[in-house]
Design an enzyme around this catalytic site. Structure first.
Site, PDB file in Angstrom:
ATOM      1  N   TYR A 102       0.843  -1.201   0.000  1.00 43.89           N
ATOM      2  CA  TYR A 102       0.000   0.000   0.000  1.00 43.89           C
ATOM      3  C   TYR A 102       0.876   1.248   0.000  1.00 43.89           C
ATOM      4  CZ  TYR A 102      -4.992  -0.349  -0.006  1.00 43.89           C
ATOM      5  OH  TYR A 102      -6.286  -0.473  -0.424  1.00 43.89           O
ATOM      6  N   LYS A 144      -2.724  -0.883 -24.910  1.00 49.49           N
ATOM      7  CA  LYS A 144      -3.137  -1.038 -26.302  1.00 49.49           C
ATOM      8  C   LYS A 144      -1.862  -1.026 -27.160  1.00 49.49           C
ATOM      9  CE  LYS A 144      -7.688   0.651 -25.060  1.00 49.49           C
ATOM     10  NZ  LYS A 144      -8.715   1.712 -25.166  1.00 49.49           N
ATOM     11  N   ASP A 161      -6.933  12.181 -25.740  1.00 50.19           N
ATOM     12  CA  ASP A 161      -7.004  10.846 -25.161  1.00 50.19           C
ATOM     13  C   ASP A 161      -6.396   9.925 -26.219  1.00 50.19           C
ATOM     14  OD1 ASP A 161      -7.603   8.315 -24.349  1.00 50.19           O
ATOM     15  OD2 ASP A 161      -9.741   8.665 -24.025  1.00 50.19           O
ATOM     16  N   ARG A 192      -2.397  -3.388 -18.067  1.00 47.94           N
ATOM     17  CA  ARG A 192      -3.573  -2.510 -18.055  1.00 47.94           C
ATOM     18  C   ARG A 192      -3.409  -1.424 -17.000  1.00 47.94           C
ATOM     19  NH1 ARG A 192      -6.669  -5.966 -21.041  1.00 47.94           N
ATOM     20  NH2 ARG A 192      -8.216  -4.367 -21.346  1.00 47.94           N
ATOM     21  N   THR A 195      -4.261   4.961 -22.129  1.00 47.92           N
ATOM     22  CA  THR A 195      -4.109   3.633 -21.541  1.00 47.92           C
ATOM     23  C   THR A 195      -2.680   3.180 -21.854  1.00 47.92           C
ATOM     24  OG1 THR A 195      -4.825   2.609 -23.589  1.00 47.92           O
ATOM     25  CG2 THR A 195      -6.512   2.933 -21.919  1.00 47.92           C
ATOM     26  N   GLU A 248      -0.675   4.840  -0.526  1.00 47.57           N
ATOM     27  CA  GLU A 248      -1.510   6.016  -0.842  1.00 47.57           C
ATOM     28  C   GLU A 248      -0.681   7.285  -0.719  1.00 47.57           C
ATOM     29  OE1 GLU A 248      -4.805   5.784   1.825  1.00 47.57           O
ATOM     30  OE2 GLU A 248      -5.945   4.469   0.504  1.00 47.57           O
TER      31      GLU A 248
HETATM   32  C1  LIG Z   1      -9.726   2.016 -24.404  1.00 47.43           C
HETATM   33  C2  LIG Z   1     -10.014   3.462 -24.269  1.00 47.43           C
HETATM   34  C3  LIG Z   1     -10.244   4.062 -23.019  1.00 47.43           C
HETATM   35  C4  LIG Z   1     -10.496   3.290 -21.746  1.00 47.43           C
HETATM   36  O1  LIG Z   1      -9.603   2.418 -21.334  1.00 47.43           O
HETATM   37  P1  LIG Z   1      -9.934   1.299 -20.240  1.00 47.43           P
HETATM   38  O2  LIG Z   1      -8.575   0.920 -19.817  1.00 47.43           O
HETATM   39  O3  LIG Z   1     -10.676   0.241 -20.966  1.00 47.43           O
HETATM   40  O4  LIG Z   1     -10.732   1.921 -19.161  1.00 47.43           O
HETATM   41  C5  LIG Z   1     -10.374   5.438 -22.963  1.00 47.43           C
HETATM   42  N1  LIG Z   1     -10.311   6.175 -24.068  1.00 47.43           N
HETATM   43  C6  LIG Z   1     -10.131   5.643 -25.291  1.00 47.43           C
HETATM   44  C7  LIG Z   1     -10.063   6.543 -26.469  1.00 47.43           C
HETATM   45  C8  LIG Z   1      -9.993   4.265 -25.430  1.00 47.43           C
HETATM   46  O5  LIG Z   1      -9.856   3.734 -26.652  1.00 47.43           O
END
Ligand SMILES: *Cc1c(COP(=O)(O)O)cnc(C)c1O
Length: 484
Positions: free
Chosen positions: A73, A257, A228, A263, A254, A75
Site C-alpha cells: 500500500y 493497447k 485521449d 492494463r 491507456t 496512498e
Molecule cells: C480504451 C479506451 C479508453 C479506456 O480504457 P480502459 O482501460 O478500458 O478503461 C479510454 N479512451 C479511449 C479513447 C480508449 O480507446
C-alpha cells in the site's frame, strides 16, 4: 489440544497446510483457474487477434505485474505517503514518471505525469473531475462515430456514461459521407455550447487528428484541450503518427493497447509558465498539476497498483528502443496491407484507408452487417468486433467491422501474412452471406446465430476454415510468460 487467542481449537495440521497454500504453484493450488488460463492461452495462440485495442504484453511486463509489488500500500505520492515502507515504491513511481516523459520527448520543466490511474476510464474521469466543475461542459467524438464511452456517451433514452451523468456532454461527429471528422460543425457547435474541455481522442478512427485545429477551437472558447491517445500511444511513442503534446494541455492514455504494457492509465499535464504578460512581464503558471494529482488521489482512487506501475515502467523502457519503433512501423504497414487487400476483394474501407493501426470495414455494400460477420469470424477463431459506420441508421445493427493490427504484429506477422489474414476474413464473410441467405434477410441475429450453430453444412464450412486459421496462427509464437 491448544487453543487460539479467541479460544477456538488450534489445528496444527491446518496451520502447516496454510503455509503450503501460500507457496504452491497455481496449477497445484487451483486447477479450475489454472485450466481457464490454459484455455484462454490456447485461444490466443490458435486464433487471429484483430481487436484493435488489444495486444500481447511481453514476458518482462507480465513478470513485473506478477511480483510482490502487488502487496504494497502506498496512498499518496513519492515523498508524501500515508504508509511506511515506501522507499522502493517511491523509487519505482519516480522511475516510471521519468520514463513516461522521456518516451514522449517531454521536458520535465514543462510537463508532469500521474502514473497512478488504474486504467484509461478512471484516468479520463480524473481529468474531468480536476478541470471541469460538476455539470460543466465537455465535447468529445460521439461513440457511434468512433469516440469512447468516457467521452460522454448518451442516447435519446439514457445517459450511459458517468461523464454524461456528472457533466454535460455534447458530441461532435464524423461526416457520414467521408467518414472524416466534421471540424467545421464542431467549431460551430463549440461556439454555441462553450465547452470547458474538448477531447481529441478516438477508439475507432483510422485517420490522424488535427490537433492544431482543435486547439484553435479550444482557445477561441476558453476551453482546455485534452488528447485521449489511448489507442495510439504506442504509435505516438515511436513517432509514426503525429504527437498530440505540442497542442494539448492534458494528454491521457491507456498503457495496454499499442503501447503494449499492462492494463493501466497515465495522465500528462502541462506545468510551469503558462503565459507572460507582454506589458508587465509577469508570468502566469499552470495549475494543472495539483488539480490532476488531487483528483486521482485522494479524489477518486485509493492505493496505487504498484505492480501495474512496474509493468508500465517496463513497457515504457521497451517503448524507447529502436525495436519498438520498427514494430510500430510494421503495425502501420500491416494495416495498410490489410486495407489494400480487403479493398481489392471488393470491400469498402471507411475513409478509404488508414493512417494508423486500425480500419473500419463497411459491410453495407456486401449486404451484411458487423454483428453477423463478427459471430461467424469468431466461430472461425478470428477475433474482431462489430462497430457502427458513419451514417448507420440503427445502433442495434452496426454495419462495420473494426480490425486492428497491433496484436498480430507483436506475434511477428508481416504484410504478406496480413494478405492471408484478409483472405481468411473474406472467406468468413462469404460464409456469413451464405448463412444469411439460408436463414432469410429478415432473421434476427439470434436466429442467425442458431443457424450458424445448428446447420451441419455451415458447421462443416466453419470447421474447415477454423482448422486453416489455427494452423496458420500456430506459425507465430505468442509473447508472454513461458508457462501460459
Ligand atoms: C480504451 C479506451 C479508453 C479506456 O480504457 P480502459 O482501460 O478500458 O478503461 C479510454 N479512451 C479511449 C479513447 C480508449 O480507446
Amino acid at each position: 489440544m491448544a487453543t487460539s487467542a479467541s479460544g477456538a481449537p488450534w489445528d496444527a495440521d491446518l496451520w502447516s497446510s496454510h503455509d503450503k497454500m501460500l507457496t504452491q504453484p497455481l496449477k497445484d493450488c487451483d486447477l479450475e483457474v489454472y485450466s481457464i488460463i490454459k484455455k484462454e492461452s490456447h485461444r490466443q495462440r490458435t486464433g487471429l487477434e484483430l481487436i484493435a485495442s488489444e495486444n500481447f504484453a511481453s514476458r518482462a511486463v507480465l513478470e513485473a505485474l506478477g511480483s510482490c509489488l502487488n502487496n504494497k500500500y502506498s496512498e499518496g505520492y513519492p515523498g508524501q505517503r500515508y504508509y511506511g515502507g515506501t522507499e522502493f515504491i517511491d523509487e519505482l513511481e519516480l522511475l516510471c514518471q521519468r520514463r513516461a516523459l522521456q518516451v514522449y520527448g517531454l521536458d520535465p520543466q514543462c510537463w508532469g505525469v500521474n502514473v497512478q490511474p488504474y486504467s484509461g476510464s478512471p484516468a479520463n474521469f480524473a481529468v474531468y473531475t480536476a478541470l471541469v466543475e460538476p455539470h460543466g461542459r465537455i465535447m468529445g467524438l460521439d461513440l457511434p462515430d468512433g469516440g469512447h464511452l468516457t467521452h460522454g456517451f448518451m442516447t435519446d433514452k439514457k445517459k450511459v456514461s458517468a461523464t454524461s451523468i456528472f457533466f454535460e456532454s455534447m458530441p461532435y461527429k464524423v461526416d457520414p459521407d467521408t467518414g472524416y471528422i466534421n471540424y467545421a460543425q464542431l467549431e460551430e457547435n463549440a461556439r454555441l455550447f462553450r465547452p470547458k474541455l474538448i477531447i481529441a481522442g478516438t477508439s475507432c478512427y483510422s485517420r490522424n487528428l488535427d490537433y492544431a485545429r482543435l486547439r484553435r477551437v479550444a482557445d477561441d472558447n476558453g476551453a482546455y484541450l485534452m488528447a485521449d491517445m489511448a489507442h495510439i500511444s504506442g504509435l505516438v511513442a515511436a513517432g509514426v503518427v503525429p504527437s498530440p503534446f505540442e497542442h494539448c494541455h492534458v494528454v491521457s492514455t491507456t498503457t495496454h493497447k499499442t503501447l503494449r504494457g499492462c492494463r493501466a492509465g497515465l495522465i500528462f499535464y502541462r506545468k510551469g509558465v503558462r503565459s507572460v504578460d507582454p506589458k508587465t512581464g509577469r508570468e502566469t503558471q499552470y495549475n494543472l498539476e495539483s488539480l490532476i494529482n488531487s483528483a486521482v488521489f485522494p479524489g477518486l482512487q485509493g492505493g496505487p497498483h504498484n505492480h501495474a506501475i512496474a509493468g508500465v515502467a517496463v513497457a515504457l523502457k521497451q517503448a524507447m528502443t529502436p525495436e519498438f519503433r520498427v514494430y510500430q512501423q510494421q503495425v502501420v504497414a500491416n494495416c495498410r496491407a490489410l486495407a489494400r487487400t480487403l479493398t481489392g476483394l471488393g470491400y469498402k474501407v471507411v475513409t478509404g484507408g488508414s493512417d494508423n493501426h486500425l480500419i473500419l470495414v463497411d459491410l453495407r455494400s456486401k449486404g451484411t452487417d458487423g454483428g453477423r460477420a463478427e459471430k461467424v469470424l469468431e466461430a472461425c477463431n478470428i477475433a474482431c468486433n462489430k462497430n457502427a459506420c458513419p451514417g448507420d441508421k440503427s445502433a442495434l445493427r452496426p454495419s462495420g467491422l473494426r480490425l486492428g493490427t497491433p496484436a498480430l504484429t507483436s506475434r511477428g506477422l508481416l504484410e504478406e501474412d496480413f494478405q492471408e489474414v484478409a483472405r481468411f476474413i473474406h472467406r468468413g464473410i462469404e460464409l456469413t452471406l451464405q448463412i444469411q441467405d439460408a436463414v432469410g434477410a429478415k432473421a434476427t441475429l439470434k436466429e442467425f446465430t442458431e443457424k450458424l450453430a445448428g446447420a451441419a453444412e455451415h458447421q462443416q464450412a466453419v470447421a474447415a476454415l477454423r482448422a486453416e486459421v489455427e494452423s496458420f496462427a500456430a506459425l507465430f509464437p505468442l509473447p508472454g510468460l513461458p508457462d501460459f
